[in-house]
Each structure stands twice: as structure tokens, then as C-alpha cells.
Design a protein around this motif. Structure first.
Motif, PDB file in Angstrom:
ATOM      1  N   MET A  91       1.009  -1.205  -0.042  1.00 26.80           N
ATOM      2  CA  MET A  91       0.156  -0.109   0.199  1.00 26.80           C
ATOM      3  C   MET A  91       0.753   1.194   0.032  1.00 26.80           C
ATOM      4  SD  MET A  91      -3.130   0.869  -0.118  1.00 26.80           S
ATOM      5  CE  MET A  91      -4.231  -0.819   0.765  1.00 26.80           C
ATOM      6  N   PHE A  92       0.509   2.188  -0.742  1.00 28.20           N
ATOM      7  CA  PHE A  92       1.332   3.431  -0.791  1.00 28.20           C
ATOM      8  C   PHE A  92       0.247   4.605  -0.334  1.00 28.20           C
ATOM      9  CE2 PHE A  92       2.600   0.306  -3.839  1.00 28.20           C
ATOM     10  CZ  PHE A  92       4.203   0.097  -3.342  1.00 28.20           C
ATOM     11  N   THR A  93       0.791   5.787  -0.706  1.00 36.89           N
ATOM     12  CA  THR A  93       0.110   7.091  -0.292  1.00 36.89           C
ATOM     13  C   THR A  93      -0.019   7.950  -1.627  1.00 36.89           C
ATOM     14  OG1 THR A  93       1.840   8.474   0.652  1.00 36.89           O
ATOM     15  CG2 THR A  93       0.767   6.938   1.895  1.00 36.89           C
ATOM     16  N   GLY A  94       0.894   7.810  -2.417  1.00 37.20           N
ATOM     17  CA  GLY A  94       0.820   8.610  -3.684  1.00 37.20           C
ATOM     18  C   GLY A  94       1.812   9.987  -3.459  1.00 37.20           C
ATOM     19  N   ILE A  95       2.490   9.921  -2.422  1.00 36.00           N
ATOM     20  CA  ILE A  95       3.486  10.882  -2.072  1.00 36.00           C
ATOM     21  C   ILE A  95       5.008  10.631  -2.407  1.00 36.00           C
ATOM     22  CG2 ILE A  95       4.518  12.385  -0.275  1.00 36.00           C
ATOM     23  CD1 ILE A  95       1.628  12.873  -0.796  1.00 36.00           C
ATOM     24  N   VAL A  96       5.213  11.099  -3.518  1.00 39.78           N
ATOM     25  CA  VAL A  96       6.639  10.703  -4.185  1.00 39.78           C
ATOM     26  C   VAL A  96       7.561  11.157  -3.316  1.00 39.78           C
ATOM     27  CG1 VAL A  96       8.065  11.057  -5.996  1.00 39.78           C
ATOM     28  CG2 VAL A  96       5.697  10.539  -6.647  1.00 39.78           C
ATOM     29  N   GLU A  97       8.520   9.995  -2.881  1.00 33.58           N
ATOM     30  CA  GLU A  97       9.707  10.266  -2.313  1.00 33.58           C
ATOM     31  C   GLU A  97      11.047  10.731  -3.235  1.00 33.58           C
ATOM     32  OE1 GLU A  97      10.296   7.254   1.098  1.00 33.58           O
ATOM     33  OE2 GLU A  97       9.475   6.312  -0.220  1.00 33.58           O
ATOM     34  N   GLU A  98      11.144  10.317  -4.195  1.00 33.64           N
ATOM     35  CA  GLU A  98      12.132  10.649  -5.018  1.00 33.64           C
ATOM     36  C   GLU A  98      11.806  10.450  -6.492  1.00 33.64           C
ATOM     37  OE1 GLU A  98      16.701   8.878  -5.455  1.00 33.64           O
ATOM     38  OE2 GLU A  98      15.295   7.836  -4.225  1.00 33.64           O
ATOM     39  N   VAL A  99      12.732  10.979  -7.445  1.00 29.96           N
ATOM     40  CA  VAL A  99      12.720  10.792  -8.745  1.00 29.96           C
ATOM     41  C   VAL A  99      13.769   9.989  -9.490  1.00 29.96           C
ATOM     42  CG1 VAL A  99      12.507  11.754 -11.041  1.00 29.96           C
ATOM     43  CG2 VAL A  99      11.344  12.809  -9.410  1.00 29.96           C
ATOM     44  N   GLY A 100      13.631   8.776  -9.701  1.00 28.28           N
ATOM     45  CA  GLY A 100      14.988   7.975  -9.959  1.00 28.28           C
ATOM     46  C   GLY A 100      15.103   7.839 -11.603  1.00 28.28           C
ATOM     47  N   THR A 101      16.307   7.379 -12.002  1.00 27.26           N
ATOM     48  CA  THR A 101      16.566   7.486 -13.402  1.00 27.26           C
ATOM     49  C   THR A 101      16.895   6.086 -13.771  1.00 27.26           C
ATOM     50  OG1 THR A 101      17.809   9.426 -13.199  1.00 27.26           O
ATOM     51  CG2 THR A 101      18.243   8.137 -14.974  1.00 27.26           C
ATOM     52  N   LEU A 131       8.985   7.396  -7.570  1.00 22.44           N
ATOM     53  CA  LEU A 131       9.682   6.506  -6.656  1.00 22.44           C
ATOM     54  C   LEU A 131       8.699   6.667  -5.216  1.00 22.44           C
ATOM     55  CD1 LEU A 131      13.279   5.714  -7.511  1.00 22.44           C
ATOM     56  CD2 LEU A 131      11.369   4.624  -8.522  1.00 22.44           C
ATOM     57  N   GLU A 132       8.253   5.583  -4.623  1.00 23.84           N
ATOM     58  CA  GLU A 132       7.576   5.644  -3.497  1.00 23.84           C
ATOM     59  C   GLU A 132       7.792   4.285  -2.921  1.00 23.84           C
ATOM     60  OE1 GLU A 132       3.888   6.472  -0.618  1.00 23.84           O
ATOM     61  OE2 GLU A 132       3.339   6.480  -3.014  1.00 23.84           O
ATOM     62  N   ARG A 133       8.126   4.201  -1.604  1.00 26.83           N
ATOM     63  CA  ARG A 133       8.315   2.757  -0.753  1.00 26.83           C
ATOM     64  C   ARG A 133       6.844   2.567  -0.259  1.00 26.83           C
ATOM     65  NH1 ARG A 133      13.508   4.646   2.674  1.00 26.83           N
ATOM     66  NH2 ARG A 133      12.446   6.422   2.294  1.00 26.83           N
ATOM     67  N   ALA A 134       6.678   1.568  -0.121  1.00 28.61           N
ATOM     68  CA  ALA A 134       5.321   1.178   0.750  1.00 28.61           C
ATOM     69  C   ALA A 134       5.314   1.795   2.221  1.00 28.61           C
ATOM     70  CB  ALA A 134       5.330  -0.592   0.688  1.00 28.61           C
ATOM     71  N   VAL A 135       4.073   2.187   2.404  1.00 29.45           N
ATOM     72  CA  VAL A 135       3.775   2.941   3.525  1.00 29.45           C
ATOM     73  C   VAL A 135       3.973   2.182   4.682  1.00 29.45           C
ATOM     74  CG1 VAL A 135       1.407   2.738   3.621  1.00 29.45           C
ATOM     75  CG2 VAL A 135       2.309   4.640   4.699  1.00 29.45           C
ATOM     76  N   GLY A 177       2.962   4.919   9.790  1.00 31.00           N
ATOM     77  CA  GLY A 177       3.341   6.142   9.071  1.00 31.00           C
ATOM     78  C   GLY A 177       2.100   7.050   9.034  1.00 31.00           C
ATOM     79  N   ARG A 178       2.440   8.060   8.322  1.00 27.76           N
ATOM     80  CA  ARG A 178       1.069   9.079   8.016  1.00 27.76           C
ATOM     81  C   ARG A 178       0.674   8.982   6.654  1.00 27.76           C
ATOM     82  NH1 ARG A 178       3.036  15.095   9.532  1.00 27.76           N
ATOM     83  NH2 ARG A 178       0.966  15.538   8.976  1.00 27.76           N
ATOM     84  N   LEU A 179      -0.514   9.102   6.596  1.00 27.46           N
ATOM     85  CA  LEU A 179      -1.084   8.679   5.488  1.00 27.46           C
ATOM     86  C   LEU A 179      -1.504  10.388   4.693  1.00 27.46           C
ATOM     87  CD1 LEU A 179      -2.516   6.834   3.299  1.00 27.46           C
ATOM     88  CD2 LEU A 179      -4.654   7.021   4.411  1.00 27.46           C
ATOM     89  N   ASP A 180      -0.509  10.694   4.134  1.00 31.71           N
ATOM     90  CA  ASP A 180      -0.677  12.134   3.621  1.00 31.71           C
ATOM     91  C   ASP A 180      -1.279  12.426   2.192  1.00 31.71           C
ATOM     92  OD1 ASP A 180       0.739  13.417   5.763  1.00 31.71           O
ATOM     93  OD2 ASP A 180       2.782  12.967   4.825  1.00 31.71           O
TER      94      ASP A 180
END
Length: 199
Positions: free
Chosen positions: A1-11, A83-87, A91-94
Motif C-alpha cells: 500500500m502506498f500514499t501517492g506522496i513521491v519520495e524521489e525521482v529515479g533514473t 518512486l515511493e516505498r510502501a507505507v 506512518g502518516r497517510l498524507d
């Protein structure tokens, strides 16, 4: 499960064909600490299972079903991906509840720059449009967004400065394909109502 809050842009380093599937290799930094084989990671909104990770990036298999239903098959070396790791459970659901199960691919129709934001219109497959509602949530390329308007074949979103600078959405131009995930709650409600009507 994720939150849709991107942590990073990977290449993307490579997306190599492998017997009808693909092996995706991505360079990253922020999502790497603690990342292990078997972990879930959202790549451009698609939940993938990490098969290997080191100090420079990670690798994941992309199954034929994922290649058919998402834009990942078109990735080339040098492409940017959200990129986003699983919540974590504590954690907070932002953003909103995001599964990383892409429902279909849309297309950027129009982009209207504002003083500090951009308004973007996105074409959506007709069979998915009924799940998108004004002021509801939608996931575009793994980014949780609020819908500003919704029609039978398209919807609009507004991109705030943080989204423009910290995700791939800031660089999207008309014609660009985008992974879409609609609100899973809407799909379950429809399914339950249909079952009730048949009873």
C-alpha cells in the motif's frame, strides 16, 4: 500500500526484455536505505517487487500483465520515474490509499501554466472515467492528486509547486502517456451495489 506522496525521482538505467517480461533497473538514492529483495516499491505508480538492491539503485521484474496495462514497457534509459516505498503501518497517510495497481494509461491533453501552479487535463479510458469525481482523488504516475473537474473522457488536476519540482509531472507535455489508478473505494462500492441489485 502506498500514499501517492513521491519520495524521489529515479533514473532508468535499463528496461531489458526477458522472455515476454522485462527487467527494470533504476538508479536511486532516497528509497534505498533498508530496501531489500522482496520489498514493494511504486515505480511511476506501479507496484513492483524488488529483486535486487545496492548502493546505486535497484532492479525489479515487470510481468507481461504489467507491460500490457501500464506505460513501463516504453521506458528507455535515462527516463525519469517517480518512486515511493510502501507505507509503514505506523506512518502518516498524507495522500490517499494507493495500491500501485494501475487501472489504465491516460494521455496528457493540455497544460495551462499559472502563477505558481499548472492546470493539466488528462484523457482517461471511458471505462475508468466513472470512478473519477470532482474533488476526489486520482493517482497519476504514482502521484496523489485532487481532481478539479471530471468528464466522460477526461479530467483535470492542478499541480502545486512541490509537485512540479519534486515529481516527473513538472515535465509532462501534451501527448505524454501516464499511468492512472482510480479510487479503489469507488470500484468496491460499484461492485457491492451491482451484487445487491442482482440479489
Amino acid at each position: 500500500m502506498f500514499t501517492g506522496i513521491v519520495e524521489e525521482v529515479g533514473t532508468v538505467i535499463s528496461c531489458a526484455e526477458a522472455e515476454g517480461a522485462a527487467i527494470l533497473t533504476v538508479a536511486a538514492r532516497t528509497v534505498l536505505p533498508g530496501l531489500r529483495r522482496g520489498d514493494s516499491l511504486a515505480v511511476a505508480g506501479v507496484c513492483l517487487t524488488v529483486t535486487a538492491a545496492d548502493d546505486d539503485g535497484f532492479r525489479a521484474d515487470v510481468m507481461p500483465e504489467t507491460l500490457r496495462r501500464t506505460s513501463l514497457g516504453g521506458l528507455e534509459a535515462g527516463a525519469s520515474v517517480n518512486l515511493e516505498r510502501a507505507v509503514r503501518a505506523d506512518g502518516r497517510l498524507d495522500g490517499h490509499l494507493v495500491q500501485g495497481h494501475v487501472d489504465g494509461v491516460g494521455t496528457v491533453l493540455e497544460r495551462r501554466p499559472g502563477a505558481r501552479w499548472d492546470e493539466v487535463d488528462v484523457a482517461i479510458p471511458r471505462e475508468l472515467a466513472r470512478y473519477v469525481a470532482e474533488k476526489g482523488s486520482v493517482t497519476v504516475e504514482g502521484v496523489s492528486l485532487t481532481v478539479t473537474w471530471a468528464g466522460a473522457e477526461a479530467f483535470g488536476v492542478a499541480l502545486v509547486p512541490t509537485t512540479l519540482t519534486r515529481t516527473t509531472l513538472g515535465a509532462l507535455s501534451p501527448g505524454y502517456p501516464v499511468n492512472l489508478e482510480v479510487d479503489v473505494i469507488a470500484k468496491y462500492v460499484e461492485r457491492l451495489l451491482a451484487a445487491q441489485a442482482e440479489a
